[in-house]
Design a protein around this motif. Structure first.
Motif, PDB file in Angstrom:
ATOM      1  N   PHE A  18      -7.660   0.583 -12.597  1.00 50.40           N
ATOM      2  CA  PHE A  18      -7.942   1.316 -11.365  1.00 50.40           C
ATOM      3  C   PHE A  18      -6.923   2.435 -11.226  1.00 50.40           C
ATOM      4  N   PHE A  19      -7.409   3.649 -10.966  1.00 48.85           N
ATOM      5  CA  PHE A  19      -6.558   4.818 -10.790  1.00 48.85           C
ATOM      6  C   PHE A  19      -6.553   5.209  -9.312  1.00 48.85           C
ATOM      7  N   HIS A  20      -5.364   5.355  -8.729  1.00 47.88           N
ATOM      8  CA  HIS A  20      -5.206   5.589  -7.292  1.00 47.88           C
ATOM      9  C   HIS A  20      -5.145   7.069  -6.929  1.00 47.88           C
ATOM     10  N   THR A  21      -5.539   7.360  -5.698  1.00 48.70           N
ATOM     11  CA  THR A  21      -5.107   8.580  -5.036  1.00 48.70           C
ATOM     12  C   THR A  21      -3.808   8.259  -4.294  1.00 48.70           C
ATOM     13  N   PRO A  22      -3.000   9.267  -3.952  1.00 49.20           N
ATOM     14  CA  PRO A  22      -1.790   8.995  -3.172  1.00 49.20           C
ATOM     15  C   PRO A  22      -2.093   8.283  -1.858  1.00 49.20           C
TER      16      PRO A  22
ATOM     17  N   ALA B 110     -16.532  10.448 -12.851  1.00 47.53           N
ATOM     18  CA  ALA B 110     -16.908   9.184 -12.213  1.00 47.53           C
ATOM     19  C   ALA B 110     -15.669   8.458 -11.699  1.00 47.53           C
ATOM     20  N   THR B 111     -14.583   8.488 -12.486  1.00 43.57           N
ATOM     21  CA  THR B 111     -13.332   7.886 -12.034  1.00 43.57           C
ATOM     22  C   THR B 111     -12.821   8.564 -10.771  1.00 43.57           C
ATOM     23  N   LEU B 112     -12.948   9.893 -10.696  1.00 47.07           N
ATOM     24  CA  LEU B 112     -12.522  10.602  -9.494  1.00 47.07           C
ATOM     25  C   LEU B 112     -13.286  10.110  -8.272  1.00 47.07           C
ATOM     26  N   GLY B 113     -14.527   9.683  -8.478  1.00 51.01           N
ATOM     27  CA  GLY B 113     -15.327   9.234  -7.352  1.00 51.01           C
ATOM     28  C   GLY B 113     -14.998   7.840  -6.867  1.00 51.01           C
ATOM     29  N   HIS B 114     -14.735   6.911  -7.798  1.00 54.20           N
ATOM     30  CA  HIS B 114     -14.564   5.517  -7.369  1.00 54.20           C
ATOM     31  C   HIS B 114     -13.275   4.859  -7.852  1.00 54.20           C
ATOM     32  N   GLY B 115     -12.520   5.506  -8.719  1.00 57.04           N
ATOM     33  CA  GLY B 115     -11.223   4.974  -9.133  1.00 57.04           C
ATOM     34  C   GLY B 115     -11.242   4.065 -10.340  1.00 57.04           C
ATOM     35  N   GLN B 116     -12.422   3.603 -10.763  1.00 57.30           N
ATOM     36  CA  GLN B 116     -12.492   2.690 -11.895  1.00 57.30           C
ATOM     37  C   GLN B 116     -12.446   3.480 -13.202  1.00 57.30           C
ATOM     38  N   HIS B 117     -11.410   3.237 -14.000  1.00 57.50           N
ATOM     39  CA  HIS B 117     -11.251   3.938 -15.274  1.00 57.50           C
ATOM     40  C   HIS B 117     -12.069   3.245 -16.355  1.00 57.50           C
ATOM     41  N   ASP B 118     -12.838   4.043 -17.085  1.00 54.38           N
ATOM     42  CA  ASP B 118     -13.676   3.526 -18.163  1.00 54.38           C
ATOM     43  C   ASP B 118     -12.869   3.497 -19.463  1.00 54.38           C
ATOM     44  N   PRO B 119     -12.769   2.347 -20.133  1.00 55.72           N
ATOM     45  CA  PRO B 119     -11.980   2.265 -21.373  1.00 55.72           C
ATOM     46  C   PRO B 119     -12.538   3.114 -22.510  1.00 55.72           C
TER      47      PRO B 119
ATOM     48  N   ALA C 198       0.851  11.994 -13.784  1.00 57.02           N
ATOM     49  CA  ALA C 198       0.140  10.884 -14.422  1.00 57.02           C
ATOM     50  C   ALA C 198       0.357   9.575 -13.668  1.00 57.02           C
ATOM     51  N   HIS C 199       1.583   9.352 -13.208  1.00 60.24           N
ATOM     52  CA  HIS C 199       1.929   8.147 -12.450  1.00 60.24           C
ATOM     53  C   HIS C 199       2.595   8.533 -11.134  1.00 60.24           C
ATOM     54  N   LEU C 200       2.413   7.668 -10.152  1.00 61.55           N
ATOM     55  CA  LEU C 200       3.064   7.806  -8.850  1.00 61.55           C
ATOM     56  C   LEU C 200       3.867   6.550  -8.590  1.00 61.55           C
ATOM     57  N   LEU C 201       4.985   6.685  -7.867  1.00 60.86           N
ATOM     58  CA  LEU C 201       5.765   5.523  -7.474  1.00 60.86           C
ATOM     59  C   LEU C 201       5.726   5.404  -5.957  1.00 60.86           C
ATOM     60  N   ALA C 202       5.154   4.300  -5.493  1.00 64.74           N
ATOM     61  CA  ALA C 202       5.118   3.999  -4.059  1.00 64.74           C
ATOM     62  C   ALA C 202       6.247   3.039  -3.730  1.00 64.74           C
TER      63      ALA C 202
ATOM     64  N   ARG D 255      13.299 -10.589   0.935  1.00 64.21           N
ATOM     65  CA  ARG D 255      14.065 -10.831   2.152  1.00 64.21           C
ATOM     66  C   ARG D 255      13.773  -9.726   3.154  1.00 64.21           C
ATOM     67  N   PRO D 256      13.958  -9.989   4.458  1.00 67.80           N
ATOM     68  CA  PRO D 256      13.720  -8.940   5.451  1.00 67.80           C
ATOM     69  C   PRO D 256      14.496  -7.672   5.108  1.00 67.80           C
ATOM     70  N   GLY D 257      13.807  -6.551   5.113  1.00 72.38           N
ATOM     71  CA  GLY D 257      14.421  -5.294   4.734  1.00 72.38           C
ATOM     72  C   GLY D 257      14.401  -5.014   3.248  1.00 72.38           C
ATOM     73  N   GLY D 258      13.905  -5.971   2.452  1.00 71.77           N
ATOM     74  CA  GLY D 258      13.871  -5.796   1.000  1.00 71.77           C
ATOM     75  C   GLY D 258      12.928  -4.686   0.574  1.00 71.77           C
ATOM     76  N   THR D 259      13.110  -4.232  -0.658  1.00 75.24           N
ATOM     77  CA  THR D 259      12.419  -3.050  -1.168  1.00 75.24           C
ATOM     78  C   THR D 259      11.370  -3.419  -2.206  1.00 75.24           C
ATOM     79  N   LEU D 260      10.196  -2.808  -2.092  1.00 73.40           N
ATOM     80  CA  LEU D 260       9.170  -2.879  -3.134  1.00 73.40           C
ATOM     81  C   LEU D 260       8.992  -1.495  -3.733  1.00 73.40           C
ATOM     82  N   ALA D 261       8.995  -1.422  -5.069  1.00 72.94           N
ATOM     83  CA  ALA D 261       8.691  -0.188  -5.787  1.00 72.94           C
ATOM     84  C   ALA D 261       7.553  -0.484  -6.752  1.00 72.94           C
ATOM     85  N   ALA D 262       6.431   0.203  -6.568  1.00 71.95           N
ATOM     86  CA  ALA D 262       5.241  -0.087  -7.368  1.00 71.95           C
ATOM     87  C   ALA D 262       4.650   1.196  -7.925  1.00 71.95           C
ATOM     88  N   ALA D 263       4.329   1.176  -9.204  1.00 72.41           N
ATOM     89  CA  ALA D 263       3.731   2.341  -9.859  1.00 72.41           C
ATOM     90  C   ALA D 263       2.217   2.225  -9.848  1.00 72.41           C
ATOM     91  N   VAL D 264       1.561   3.383  -9.733  1.00 70.26           N
ATOM     92  CA  VAL D 264       0.117   3.471  -9.890  1.00 70.26           C
ATOM     93  C   VAL D 264      -0.184   4.646 -10.818  1.00 70.26           C
TER      94      VAL D 264
END
Length: 256
Positions: free
Chosen positions: A182-186, A165-174, A248-252, A130-139
């Motif tokens: 995918f690992f994010h920067t802030p 390599a992950t620091l360069g492109h964000g793709q985490h190797d299993p 380790a995790h961020l909450l946006a 709804r308008p004004g509603g909140t999203l909270a998402a972890a990365v």
């Protein structure tokens, strides 16, 4: 991803490991500050086996869990949950427009490897809010794998190169554990929220910089004190731009 989560290790991790306890306590703390008051309707997208959905339902919220893993949905419903649950994809929510006061995504963004898919999931969240509603998402933080292996004394040249390599492109190797992700920067988290149409966007550290000490502590007599100290530290630096990437995790969070 399906094979990794089919073991239901996520529920056990948040309940029994020191790092899981820290992550869960801080996530609940940040959500309490962010979410609207009960009995608001919340969609828990990628809600797993219902750890956070159960907590919110007990607090009086109307919670609907959506997850792509059948075993997660079955486990959530088998626990006699006070919330509803269904299979679904974060990119295509089977929910009407403007139907929720809040959406949580505590997993989907790091399992969507393509930026367009992540932005699509965020736009879906905005559509159902709804308008004004909140999203909270972890990365997951871009530096998480490098710090985890270094803290355990297991950062050999091969793992170092994979983590760099992950620091360069964000793709985490299993090969570094976990699963393909995918690992994010802030700044990437902020950018994706804003491209998806959210405003008043903030990124906060969940565990803070002491999570590696908590994760590697094997002395049971020291673990409770260490978790409490890590919580206090995380609160002190949760928005410090110099410290965000050490968590380790961020909450946006943002508003529709």
């Amino acid at each position: 991803m399906q094979a990794y989560y089919a073991t239901l290790v996520e529920h056990e991790r948040l309940d029994t490991t020191c790092h899981g306890r820290l992550e869960r306590a801080r996530t609940q703390e940040l959500l309490t500050r962010t979410l609207p008051e009960a009995p608001a309707r919340i969609l828990d997208v990628g809600g797993g086996t219902g750890v956070y959905a159960a907590w919110l339902a007990e607090a009086g919220y109307a919670v609907h869990l959506i997850d792509v893993i059948p075993e997660h949905v079955a486990a959530a419903l088998n626990d006699g949950a006070a919330f509803t649950a269904a299979l679904g994809d974060a990119r295509h929510l089977d929910e009407p427009d403007d139907s929720a006061e809040a959406v949580m995504m505590l997993g989907p963004l790091y399992h969507l490897l393509d930026r367009n898919d992540r932005v699509q999931a965020l736009r879906e969240a905005r559509r159902v809010l709804r308008p004004g509603g909140t999203l909270a998402a972890a990365v997951i933080s871009r530096h998480a794998a490098l710090l985890a292996y270094a803290s355990r004394g297991e950062l050999d040249p091969g793992r170092r190169d994979l983590a760099l390599a992950t620091l360069g492109h964000g793709q985490h190797d299993p090969q570094l554990g976990f699963t393909t992700a995918f690992f994010h920067t802030p700044d990437e988290a902020l950018s994706e929220f804003r491209v998806a149409g959210f405003h008043d966007v903030h990124v906060r550290a969940i565990e803070g910089p002491m999570w590696t000490a908590v994760k590697t502590c094997t002395d049971p007599t020291h673990q409770d004190a260490l978790v409490e100290s890590a919580l206090m530290c995380a609160r002190a630096v949760e928005t410090d731009p110099a410290m965000l990437a050490a968590s380790a995790h961020l909450l946006a969070t943002g508003h529709a």
